[in-house]
Enzyme design. Structure first.
Site, PDB file in Angstrom:
ATOM      1  N   HIS A 123      -5.816  64.676  63.440  1.00 11.98           N
ATOM      2  CA  HIS A 123      -4.866  65.499  64.055  1.00 11.98           C
ATOM      3  C   HIS A 123      -4.092  64.445  64.803  1.00 11.98           C
ATOM      4  O   HIS A 123      -3.146  65.037  65.818  1.00 11.98           O
ATOM      5  CB  HIS A 123      -5.159  66.863  64.747  1.00 11.98           C
ATOM      6  CG  HIS A 123      -5.670  67.741  63.794  1.00 11.98           C
ATOM      7  ND1 HIS A 123      -6.344  68.802  64.209  1.00 11.98           N
ATOM      8  CD2 HIS A 123      -5.464  67.972  62.489  1.00 11.98           C
ATOM      9  CE1 HIS A 123      -6.668  69.426  63.145  1.00 11.98           C
ATOM     10  NE2 HIS A 123      -5.926  68.920  62.074  1.00 11.98           N
ATOM     11  N   CYS A 131       9.484  58.292  69.330  1.00  7.84           N
ATOM     12  CA  CYS A 131      10.805  58.908  69.373  1.00  7.84           C
ATOM     13  C   CYS A 131      11.197  59.666  68.026  1.00  7.84           C
ATOM     14  O   CYS A 131      10.938  59.072  67.180  1.00  7.84           O
ATOM     15  CB  CYS A 131      12.027  58.140  69.653  1.00  7.84           C
ATOM     16  SG  CYS A 131      13.580  58.633  69.382  1.00  7.84           S
ATOM     17  N   CYS A 134      14.466  57.559  66.210  1.00 10.89           N
ATOM     18  CA  CYS A 134      14.290  56.018  65.989  1.00 10.89           C
ATOM     19  C   CYS A 134      12.883  55.601  65.687  1.00 10.89           C
ATOM     20  O   CYS A 134      12.492  54.422  65.327  1.00 10.89           O
ATOM     21  CB  CYS A 134      14.843  55.297  66.883  1.00 10.89           C
ATOM     22  SG  CYS A 134      14.261  55.041  68.656  1.00 10.89           S
ATOM     23  N   CYS A 154      14.180  59.033  74.651  1.00  7.41           N
ATOM     24  CA  CYS A 154      14.128  57.584  74.407  1.00  7.41           C
ATOM     25  C   CYS A 154      15.272  56.769  75.023  1.00  7.41           C
ATOM     26  O   CYS A 154      16.219  57.103  74.941  1.00  7.41           O
ATOM     27  CB  CYS A 154      14.228  57.403  72.674  1.00  7.41           C
ATOM     28  SG  CYS A 154      14.469  56.020  71.942  1.00  7.41           S
ATOM     29  N   CYS A 157      17.579  55.435  72.180  1.00  5.94           N
ATOM     30  CA  CYS A 157      18.580  56.258  71.613  1.00  5.94           C
ATOM     31  C   CYS A 157      18.847  57.633  72.113  1.00  5.94           C
ATOM     32  O   CYS A 157      19.488  58.376  71.616  1.00  5.94           O
ATOM     33  CB  CYS A 157      18.142  56.482  70.060  1.00  5.94           C
ATOM     34  SG  CYS A 157      17.015  57.471  69.754  1.00  5.94           S
ATOM     35  N   SER A 196     -14.399  75.545  65.731  1.00  6.58           N
ATOM     36  CA  SER A 196     -14.441  76.867  65.175  1.00  6.58           C
ATOM     37  C   SER A 196     -14.259  76.830  63.858  1.00  6.58           C
ATOM     38  O   SER A 196     -14.393  78.057  63.111  1.00  6.58           O
ATOM     39  CB  SER A 196     -13.584  77.643  65.922  1.00  6.58           C
ATOM     40  OG  SER A 196     -12.391  77.050  65.684  1.00  6.58           O
ATOM     41  N   GLU A 222     -22.167  78.722  69.316  1.00  3.19           N
ATOM     42  CA  GLU A 222     -22.177  79.837  68.615  1.00  3.19           C
ATOM     43  C   GLU A 222     -21.728  79.905  67.247  1.00  3.19           C
ATOM     44  O   GLU A 222     -21.164  78.647  66.961  1.00  3.19           O
ATOM     45  CB  GLU A 222     -21.303  80.961  69.351  1.00  3.19           C
ATOM     46  CG  GLU A 222     -19.775  80.589  69.359  1.00  3.19           C
ATOM     47  CD  GLU A 222     -18.864  81.632  70.075  1.00  3.19           C
ATOM     48  OE1 GLU A 222     -19.383  82.423  70.523  1.00  3.19           O
ATOM     49  OE2 GLU A 222     -17.516  81.506  69.607  1.00  3.19           O
TER      50      GLU A 222
END
Ligand code: BV8
Length: 251
Positions: A123, A131, A134, A154, A157, A196, A222
């Protein structure tokens, strides 16, 4: 002392290929809030309000502020004994000529700081930012310039800067999910730790390992959503159970 089953320890001792999936519970004892536990990150906000592109474009300051808050937390905390035990387990397995893959859903960089080497970031990693237009990588100076009432833009840009994490509805990095799926399919032993197991495709990895004949052990405080599919469920905080696993292995 946790009593691990003999078959688990035997399988781990003879394993040539070990894969591990970690979730936010692995970092809980470092002081990093989880997502779905009481008091977790999602308690104050809903995932749909924060961790997706629409929410980001609708309210960039809120989402950028949430990640700035999480960066501050992860920069302040230390890897816990659970992270360190996983780095030790990697060495124990690879010293014997085996292969070890640490697949993480976490974006907090703590496995890398604990010394784990073969880390697959499913992830992304919130210490990296870029950015949206760009693609320029944001620097520490850019991030430091972020003010809570402004927008992080940015310097090249002027478009928005976002964290390099996978939001809901976004594809996972192709190489990461490919490598993670391969490692899961080939694993002799698979550990599902502090998750989980509700977010896919990550939560499907322990099931792929199981279907390929691996011994799958879950470490959690758990039972998770997939506990019934596990070969073994070890209940307890991973800051205690993982160091005990290393002790038992080396015993
Ligand atoms: C995608 C952002 C495809 C980064 C996150 C089926 C197949 C494919 C997709 C889906 C599907 N069904 C639904 C989907 C969509 C969605 C999804 O899974 N939704 C769920 C909620 C139903 N998946 C996606 O959108 C993914 N993308 O599939 O794209 C696609 C795209 C476009 C077009 C076509 C196809 C993207 C998923 C990534 C989302 N990003 N976060 C960030 O800000 O961090 S998800 C978020 O949840 C985190 O990344 C986190 O890692 C992840 C999982 O949470 P956990 O890590 O498990 O944490 P949680 O708090 O839930 O649990 C903590 C656990 O620890 C608990 O079990 C607790 O008991 C335990 N614990 C606590 N303390 C301890 C402990 N255990 C041990 N010791 C302790 N001390």
């Amino acid at each position: 002392m946790i009593a691990f089953s003999e078959s688990f320890i035997d399988r781990l001792r003879s394993a040539e290929r070990v894969a591990v999936l970690t979730g936010a519970g692995t970092s809980a004892e470092s002081g990093v809030p989880t997502f779905r536990d009481p008091g977790g990150l999602w308690q104050q906000f809903k995932p749909e309000e924060l961790a997706n592109m629409d929410a980001f474009l609708r309210n960039p300051t809120l989402v950028q502020g949430w990640y700035a808050h999480r960066r501050e937390i992860v920069e302040k905390v230390m890897p816990n004994p659970g992270h360190l035990a996983l780095a030790e387990l990697e060495m124990w397995i690879t010293d014997r000529g085996g292969s070890f893959s640490l697949i993480t859903q976490n974006v907090d960089n703590l496995h890398q700081r604990a010394g784990s080497r073969n880390v697959i970031e499913l992830h992304g990693n919130l210490t990296r930012n870029y950015c949206v237009n760009c693609g320029r990588d944001a620097t520490e100076e850019d991030l430091a310039a972020f003010s809570k009432d402004g927008e992080l833009r940015c310097p090249k840009c002027d478009d928005l800067i976002r964290p390099n994490v996978v939001w809901f509805g976004e594809m996972l990095p192709p190489e990461a999910i490919e490598n993670a799926t391969y490692a899961s399919e080939k694993s002799d032993v698979f550990l599902s730790i502090g998750t989980s197991a509700v977010v896919y495709p990550a939560a499907g990895l322990p099931l792929i390992a199981r279907q390929s004949g691996a011994f799958v052990a879950e470490f959690n405080i758990e039972p998770s959503a997939i506990a019934s599919e596990m070969s073994e469920v070890i209940l307890g905080p991973v800051g205690e159970s993982l160091p005990q696993l290393i002790q038992t292995l080396q015993g």
